[in-house]
Design a protein around this motif. Structure first.
Motif, PDB file in Angstrom:
ATOM      1  N   ALA A  88       0.823  -1.219   0.000  1.00  0.00           N
ATOM      2  CA  ALA A  88       0.000   0.000   0.000  1.00  0.00           C
ATOM      3  C   ALA A  88       0.852   1.262   0.000  1.00  0.00           C
ATOM      4  CB  ALA A  88      -0.930   0.007   1.210  1.00  0.00           C
ATOM      5  N   ALA A  89       2.057   1.181   0.558  1.00  0.00           N
ATOM      6  CA  ALA A  89       3.010   2.304   0.580  1.00  0.00           C
ATOM      7  C   ALA A  89       2.396   3.580   1.156  1.00  0.00           C
ATOM      8  CB  ALA A  89       3.557   2.553  -0.824  1.00  0.00           C
ATOM      9  N   MET A  90       1.636   3.430   2.233  1.00  0.00           N
ATOM     10  CA  MET A  90       0.995   4.588   2.861  1.00  0.00           C
ATOM     11  C   MET A  90       1.685   5.015   4.159  1.00  0.00           C
ATOM     12  SD  MET A  90      -2.994   3.459   2.425  1.00  0.00           S
ATOM     13  CE  MET A  90      -3.556   4.817   3.458  1.00  0.00           C
ATOM     14  N   ARG A  91       2.487   4.125   4.753  1.00  0.00           N
ATOM     15  CA  ARG A  91       3.049   4.369   6.071  1.00  0.00           C
ATOM     16  C   ARG A  91       4.423   5.036   5.993  1.00  0.00           C
ATOM     17  NH1 ARG A  91      -1.192   3.410   9.685  1.00  0.00           N
ATOM     18  NH2 ARG A  91      -2.107   1.362   9.277  1.00  0.00           N
ATOM     19  N   ASP A  92       4.744   5.733   7.066  1.00  0.00           N
ATOM     20  CA  ASP A  92       6.072   6.298   7.219  1.00  0.00           C
ATOM     21  C   ASP A  92       7.093   5.165   7.325  1.00  0.00           C
ATOM     22  OD1 ASP A  92       8.345   7.194   9.260  1.00  0.00           O
ATOM     23  OD2 ASP A  92       7.583   8.997   8.250  1.00  0.00           O
ATOM     24  N   PRO A  93       8.260   5.287   6.680  1.00  0.00           N
ATOM     25  CA  PRO A  93       9.267   4.220   6.746  1.00  0.00           C
ATOM     26  C   PRO A  93       9.688   3.875   8.174  1.00  0.00           C
ATOM     27  CG  PRO A  93       9.817   5.779   5.016  1.00  0.00           C
ATOM     28  CD  PRO A  93       8.656   6.365   5.759  1.00  0.00           C
ATOM     29  N   ASN A  94       9.737   4.856   9.063  1.00  0.00           N
ATOM     30  CA  ASN A  94      10.095   4.579  10.457  1.00  0.00           C
ATOM     31  C   ASN A  94       9.049   3.703  11.133  1.00  0.00           C
ATOM     32  OD1 ASN A  94      12.453   6.148  10.336  1.00  0.00           O
ATOM     33  ND2 ASN A  94      11.313   8.024  10.742  1.00  0.00           N
ATOM     34  N   TYR A  95       7.785   3.962  10.820  1.00  0.00           N
ATOM     35  CA  TYR A  95       6.715   3.127  11.372  1.00  0.00           C
ATOM     36  C   TYR A  95       6.851   1.693  10.871  1.00  0.00           C
ATOM     37  CZ  TYR A  95       2.011   1.235  12.107  1.00  0.00           C
ATOM     38  OH  TYR A  95       0.953   0.430  12.466  1.00  0.00           O
ATOM     39  N   MET A  96       7.101   1.544   9.586  1.00  0.00           N
ATOM     40  CA  MET A  96       7.223   0.207   9.015  1.00  0.00           C
ATOM     41  C   MET A  96       8.403  -0.550   9.614  1.00  0.00           C
ATOM     42  SD  MET A  96       4.705  -0.314   7.076  1.00  0.00           S
ATOM     43  CE  MET A  96       5.337  -1.891   6.481  1.00  0.00           C
ATOM     44  N   ALA A  97       9.451   0.174   9.979  1.00  0.00           N
ATOM     45  CA  ALA A  97      10.645  -0.474  10.532  1.00  0.00           C
ATOM     46  C   ALA A  97      10.364  -1.092  11.893  1.00  0.00           C
ATOM     47  CB  ALA A  97      11.786   0.532  10.626  1.00  0.00           C
ATOM     48  N   ILE A  98       9.526  -0.431  12.693  1.00  0.00           N
ATOM     49  CA  ILE A  98       9.279  -0.939  14.049  1.00  0.00           C
ATOM     50  C   ILE A  98       8.004  -1.773  14.144  1.00  0.00           C
ATOM     51  CG2 ILE A  98      10.442   1.063  15.047  1.00  0.00           C
ATOM     52  CD1 ILE A  98       7.617   2.051  15.883  1.00  0.00           C
ATOM     53  N   LEU A  99       7.181  -1.805  13.087  1.00  0.00           N
ATOM     54  CA  LEU A  99       5.888  -2.488  13.147  1.00  0.00           C
ATOM     55  C   LEU A  99       5.979  -3.944  13.595  1.00  0.00           C
ATOM     56  CD1 LEU A  99       2.857  -2.687  12.735  1.00  0.00           C
ATOM     57  CD2 LEU A  99       3.263  -2.988  10.277  1.00  0.00           C
ATOM     58  N   PRO A 100       6.818  -4.784  12.999  1.00  0.00           N
ATOM     59  CA  PRO A 100       6.839  -6.192  13.420  1.00  0.00           C
ATOM     60  C   PRO A 100       7.223  -6.373  14.889  1.00  0.00           C
ATOM     61  CG  PRO A 100       7.968  -5.900  11.323  1.00  0.00           C
ATOM     62  CD  PRO A 100       7.737  -4.530  11.873  1.00  0.00           C
ATOM     63  N   VAL A 101       8.225  -5.619  15.345  1.00  0.00           N
ATOM     64  CA  VAL A 101       8.677  -5.758  16.734  1.00  0.00           C
ATOM     65  C   VAL A 101       7.631  -5.214  17.705  1.00  0.00           C
ATOM     66  CG1 VAL A 101      10.434  -5.073  18.410  1.00  0.00           C
ATOM     67  CG2 VAL A 101      11.093  -5.634  16.055  1.00  0.00           C
ATOM     68  N   ALA A 102       7.101  -4.033  17.406  1.00  0.00           N
ATOM     69  CA  ALA A 102       6.118  -3.410  18.291  1.00  0.00           C
ATOM     70  C   ALA A 102       4.854  -4.249  18.379  1.00  0.00           C
ATOM     71  CB  ALA A 102       5.780  -2.008  17.802  1.00  0.00           C
ATOM     72  N   ALA A 103       4.396  -4.770  17.250  1.00  0.00           N
ATOM     73  CA  ALA A 103       3.185  -5.586  17.250  1.00  0.00           C
ATOM     74  C   ALA A 103       3.380  -6.861  18.055  1.00  0.00           C
ATOM     75  CB  ALA A 103       2.779  -5.921  15.815  1.00  0.00           C
ATOM     76  N   SER A 104       4.522  -7.497  17.906  1.00  0.00           N
ATOM     77  CA  SER A 104       4.808  -8.721  18.664  1.00  0.00           C
ATOM     78  C   SER A 104       4.891  -8.432  20.153  1.00  0.00           C
ATOM     79  CB  SER A 104       6.128  -9.338  18.179  1.00  0.00           C
ATOM     80  OG  SER A 104       6.040  -9.717  16.829  1.00  0.00           O
ATOM     81  N   PHE A 105       5.488  -7.292  20.513  1.00  0.00           N
ATOM     82  CA  PHE A 105       5.674  -6.957  21.922  1.00  0.00           C
ATOM     83  C   PHE A 105       4.350  -6.651  22.621  1.00  0.00           C
ATOM     84  CE2 PHE A 105       6.391  -3.859  25.324  1.00  0.00           C
ATOM     85  CZ  PHE A 105       7.328  -4.529  26.098  1.00  0.00           C
ATOM     86  N   LEU A 106       3.467  -5.946  21.932  1.00  0.00           N
ATOM     87  CA  LEU A 106       2.269  -5.424  22.585  1.00  0.00           C
ATOM     88  C   LEU A 106       1.072  -6.359  22.562  1.00  0.00           C
ATOM     89  CD1 LEU A 106       2.447  -1.711  21.379  1.00  0.00           C
ATOM     90  CD2 LEU A 106       2.941  -2.594  23.658  1.00  0.00           C
ATOM     91  N   THR A 107       1.113  -7.402  21.763  1.00  0.00           N
ATOM     92  CA  THR A 107      -0.053  -8.276  21.695  1.00  0.00           C
ATOM     93  C   THR A 107      -0.087  -9.328  22.801  1.00  0.00           C
ATOM     94  OG1 THR A 107       1.113  -9.569  19.992  1.00  0.00           O
ATOM     95  CG2 THR A 107      -0.542  -7.993  19.245  1.00  0.00           C
ATOM     96  N   GLY A 108       0.953  -9.446  23.596  1.00  0.00           N
ATOM     97  CA  GLY A 108       0.903 -10.163  24.863  1.00  0.00           C
ATOM     98  C   GLY A 108       0.608 -11.645  24.824  1.00  0.00           C
ATOM     99  N   GLU A 109       1.206 -12.402  23.902  1.00  0.00           N
ATOM    100  CA  GLU A 109       0.984 -13.851  23.869  1.00  0.00           C
ATOM    101  C   GLU A 109       1.835 -14.547  24.934  1.00  0.00           C
ATOM    102  OE1 GLU A 109       0.805 -15.836  20.040  1.00  0.00           O
ATOM    103  OE2 GLU A 109       0.683 -13.879  19.049  1.00  0.00           O
ATOM    104  N   GLY A 110       1.232 -15.499  25.642  1.00  0.00           N
ATOM    105  CA  GLY A 110       1.945 -16.258  26.671  1.00  0.00           C
ATOM    106  C   GLY A 110       1.852 -15.585  28.028  1.00  0.00           C
ATOM    107  N   HIS A 111       1.441 -16.323  29.043  1.00  0.00           N
ATOM    108  CA  HIS A 111       1.232 -15.750  30.375  1.00  0.00           C
ATOM    109  C   HIS A 111       2.528 -15.219  30.983  1.00  0.00           C
ATOM    110  CE1 HIS A 111      -2.916 -17.007  30.476  1.00  0.00           C
ATOM    111  NE2 HIS A 111      -2.582 -18.257  30.206  1.00  0.00           N
ATOM    112  N   ALA A 112       3.600 -16.009  30.885  1.00  0.00           N
ATOM    113  CA  ALA A 112       4.872 -15.593  31.483  1.00  0.00           C
ATOM    114  C   ALA A 112       5.420 -14.353  30.786  1.00  0.00           C
ATOM    115  CB  ALA A 112       5.886 -16.737  31.412  1.00  0.00           C
TER     116      ALA A 112
END
Length: 243
Positions: A88-112
């Protein structure tokens, strides 16, 4: 609901085209929707899944049951969403750079893992703004609720009646509908045409009671009265224009 009445495919398509525009965290779109129209399946849900007579008869009479599925393994969809975002090429490149890490960190899978992230963010919060870490169920269910609300508003715009339901046996529902373990089922929305006529019907649709406005809506701080006096607002606007 008016029994034995189908929703035209064109109307249902329009409802779903509106539904799919619902927002989601990081645009991960962790919600799927099943539209159950088979009378036999609805009867099984009513008899084997629903809690209470009200939910059972609504399930049978509804033209369709919208079953909302929340992804509990969100990390499995991140690559797909990142690919869509890049195309889609709509996002800021800085946002795209952190998207995979930020999404994985904040979605909270696993109790521990969730517990450790919560401890870390709680410790840093007094120093700088930190995100709230939620279990994946809370995060994904919240996003599914947004989709369900969009669906309900779209259905209402077509003159359909809806009833949101959470009183059902999730394990049994997943078994009947063949839902993979990866997904939770936070709610269903019975959808159809409002029942009119019959013995004892007064012609007036009754609405469930609601709290008073001042009990729900506040101003700038919790509990503060929200001033919605239009005459006073207009007076202030006039004073600002004069000054």
């Amino acid at each position: 609901f008016e029994p034995n009445k189908n929703i035209p495919n064109g109307i249902m398509r329009d409802i779903l085209e509106s539904t799919i525009t619902s927002p989601s965290g990081f645009n991960l779109q962790p919600t799927h929707v099943m539209i159950v129209r088979c009378q036999e399946t609805k009867h099984r849900l009513a008899k084997e899944v629903m809690l209470g007579a009200g939910n059972s008869y609504r399930t049978i009479d509804a033209s369709a049951m919208a079953v909302f599925l929340a992804d509990l393994e969100v990390h499995k969809r991140i690559n797909r969403i990142v690919s869509l975002e890049r195309d889609a090429a709509m996002r800021d490149p800085n946002y795209m750079a952190i998207l995979p890490v930020a999404a994985s960190f904040l979605t909270g899978e696993g109790h521990a893992a969730t517990f450790l992230k919560q401890m870390a963010t709680d410790m840093l919060s007094p120093v700088q703004p930190m995100p709230s870490i939620e279990p994946v169920e809370a995060w994904s269910y919240k996003n599914a609720a947004l989709v369900a609300q969009t669906y309900t508003l779209a259905a209402t715009s077509h003159g359909l009646a809806t009833c949101m339901m959470e009183g059902f046996d999730t394990r049994r529902a997943k078994e009947i509908l063949r839902v993979p373990d990866r997904y939770g089922v936070p709610l269903m929305v019975a959808t159809g045409y409002e029942y009119e006529g019959g013995d004892g019907w007064s012609g007036e649709t009754k609405r469930t009671p609601r709290l008073e406005m001042e009990e729900v809506f506040f101003g700038d701080t919790f509990g503060e009265s929200l001033d919605l006096d239009e005459s006073e607002q207009q007076s202030n606007d006039i004073k600002e224009e004069v000054s």
